[in-house]
Motif scaffolding. Structure first.
Motif, PDB file in Angstrom:
ATOM      1  N   LEU A  32       0.860  -1.188   0.000  1.00 27.91           N
ATOM      2  CA  LEU A  32       0.000   0.000   0.000  1.00 27.91           C
ATOM      3  C   LEU A  32       0.895   1.236   0.000  1.00 27.91           C
ATOM      4  O   LEU A  32       1.876   1.287   0.753  1.00 27.91           O
ATOM      5  CB  LEU A  32      -0.892   0.021   1.248  1.00 27.91           C
ATOM      6  N   ASP A  46       0.322  -2.142  -4.925  1.00 22.76           N
ATOM      7  CA  ASP A  46      -0.963  -2.734  -5.315  1.00 22.76           C
ATOM      8  C   ASP A  46      -2.056  -1.693  -5.264  1.00 22.76           C
ATOM      9  O   ASP A  46      -3.061  -1.794  -5.957  1.00 22.76           O
ATOM     10  CB  ASP A  46      -1.324  -3.881  -4.357  1.00 22.76           C
ATOM     11  N   PHE A  47      -1.875  -0.721  -4.380  1.00 22.49           N
ATOM     12  CA  PHE A  47      -2.886   0.318  -4.242  1.00 22.49           C
ATOM     13  C   PHE A  47      -2.211   1.605  -3.790  1.00 22.49           C
ATOM     14  O   PHE A  47      -1.365   1.588  -2.902  1.00 22.49           O
ATOM     15  CB  PHE A  47      -3.951  -0.115  -3.212  1.00 22.49           C
ATOM     16  N   LYS A  57      -8.430  -0.048   2.774  1.00 23.51           N
ATOM     17  CA  LYS A  57      -7.722  -1.180   2.145  1.00 23.51           C
ATOM     18  C   LYS A  57      -7.086  -2.057   3.208  1.00 23.51           C
ATOM     19  O   LYS A  57      -7.129  -3.287   3.126  1.00 23.51           O
ATOM     20  CB  LYS A  57      -6.624  -0.669   1.201  1.00 23.51           C
TER      21      LYS A  57
END
Ligand code: 13P
Ligand code: SF4
Length: 331
Positions: A32, A46-47, A57
């Motif tokens: 993240l 991923d984010f 998340k």
């Protein structure tokens, strides 16, 4: 920098991207990243998101490991919400000036001096200060959350006096403000911003609410990092002046490459003082090491975690539906 010989030594010759990709699979890790991270970290995450989106998340993920590329309070939030996960932060020194401005013992005394007030705390604070608070807010959720509170409810707001002051002015609602600031947003210069506006006539200014009023007063849009990014995509013009940490410009340039994004300058017109020195501590090398060693790791006393989770859960309930809606164009 670590027991195995340091970045300049034993890591020479390693294909960091390939190794990070191998390790994230092996560890079942999710990466993240906050918008203020270096482009190379944003690109492999991923984010990428703002504080509220990253909290969501972290609460939702089914990964075993959360590699948090942001600052320590953000990784702590991930641990508070997902205690069964291993949460790693590439550099444990990645703090935040707002967190530093609010020592828990002093905040506790402040609360105790105002027993008829509830305490709303900006997520940029320690787990101890969260545990002393009633509701946590982020820059994208503060307004919606405060609007849901009864008009006669007295409120302490900490630790960011600029975010608190901005919302207080916007909602016409008095709040007792803790006197903390973000050193990064505090460094923007009104004089230099005016010079930039003259250089780019007609270009709107988007500012983060951590900026002082002298900057906010010149902004056409005020909002969280994700709000500013949405504004950059939706605005009709082709040039935007951006008064927040400049690494977010990376996402803007990816999303709308045909537009021009100009970072607002700091005090001498040319300094690097609007780069967050804490966010900048994370590097690909340190991310690789943290995935390899599963550390530095966020550990937390269980009683503290449970106490800090309560106001975070209230935020997640009260802010449901906040991000992706309604944040664009407000001022
Ligand atoms: P956002 O929640 O807007 O991403 O803000 C986080 C932050 O630290 C801004 O300085
Ligand atoms: Fe903290 Fe400011 Fe850095 Fe955000 S930009 S993490 S508020 S020091």
């Amino acid at each position: 920098m670590d027991a195995r010989g340091g970045i300049g030594g034993s890591l020479k010759g390693i294909d960091l991207l390939a190794e990070i990709n191998r390790l994230r699979k092996e560890r079942n890790a999710v990466i993240l990243a906050h918008y203020y991270q270096k482009p190379e970290i944003q690109d492999l995450a991923d984010f990428v998101g703002d504080s509220l989106e990253l909290s969501r998340k972290a609460a939702e993920t089914d990964a075993d490991v959360i590699a948090f590329c942001g600052v320590r309070f953000m990784a702590e939030v991930a641990k508070i919400l997902s205690p069964e996960k291993t949460v790693i932060l590439p550099d444990m020194d990645a703090g935040c000036s707002l967190e530093d401005s609010c020592p828990p013992a002093q905040f506790k005394a402040f609360r105790e001096a105002h027993p008829d007030h509830i305490a709303l705390s900006y997520i940029n604070c320690s787990a101890q200060v969260k545990a002393l608070s009633d509701i946590i807010v982020t820059s994208s959720s503060a307004e919606q959350i405060i609007s849901q509170l009864p008009a006669d409810q007295k409120i302490i707001f900490g630790p960011d006096k600029h975010l608190g002051g901005y919302i207080s002015r916007k909602l016409g609602r008095d709040m007792l403000l803790w006197p903390g600031v973000c050193i990064v947003h505090e460094s923007f210069s009104e004089t230099e911003l005016l010079k930039l506006k003259a250089q780019y006539p007609g270009a709107p200014v988007a500012a983060h609410p951590e900026c002082p009023p002298a900057i906010i007063d010149h902004a056409d849009y005020v909002g969280s990092t994700s709000g500013i990014l949405n504004f950059a995509k939706a605005m009709p013009g082709d040039t935007l002046i951006v008064a927040t940490e400049p690494h977010i410009i990376h996402q803007m340039e990816k999303a709308v490459p045909e537009k021009t994004f100009v970072g607002a300058p700091g005090a001498d017109g040319n300094c690097n003082c609007n780069v967050c020195p804490y966010m900048a501590l994370n590097t690909l090398e340190k991310l690789y090491i943290s995935l390899r060693d599963l550390g530095p790791r966020i550990e937390m006393d269980e009683a503290l975690r449970v106490a800090a989770k309560k106001p975070l859960d209230r935020m997640l309930e009260m802010a449901s539906g906040t991000v992706g809606k309604g944040d664009v164009g407000a001022r």
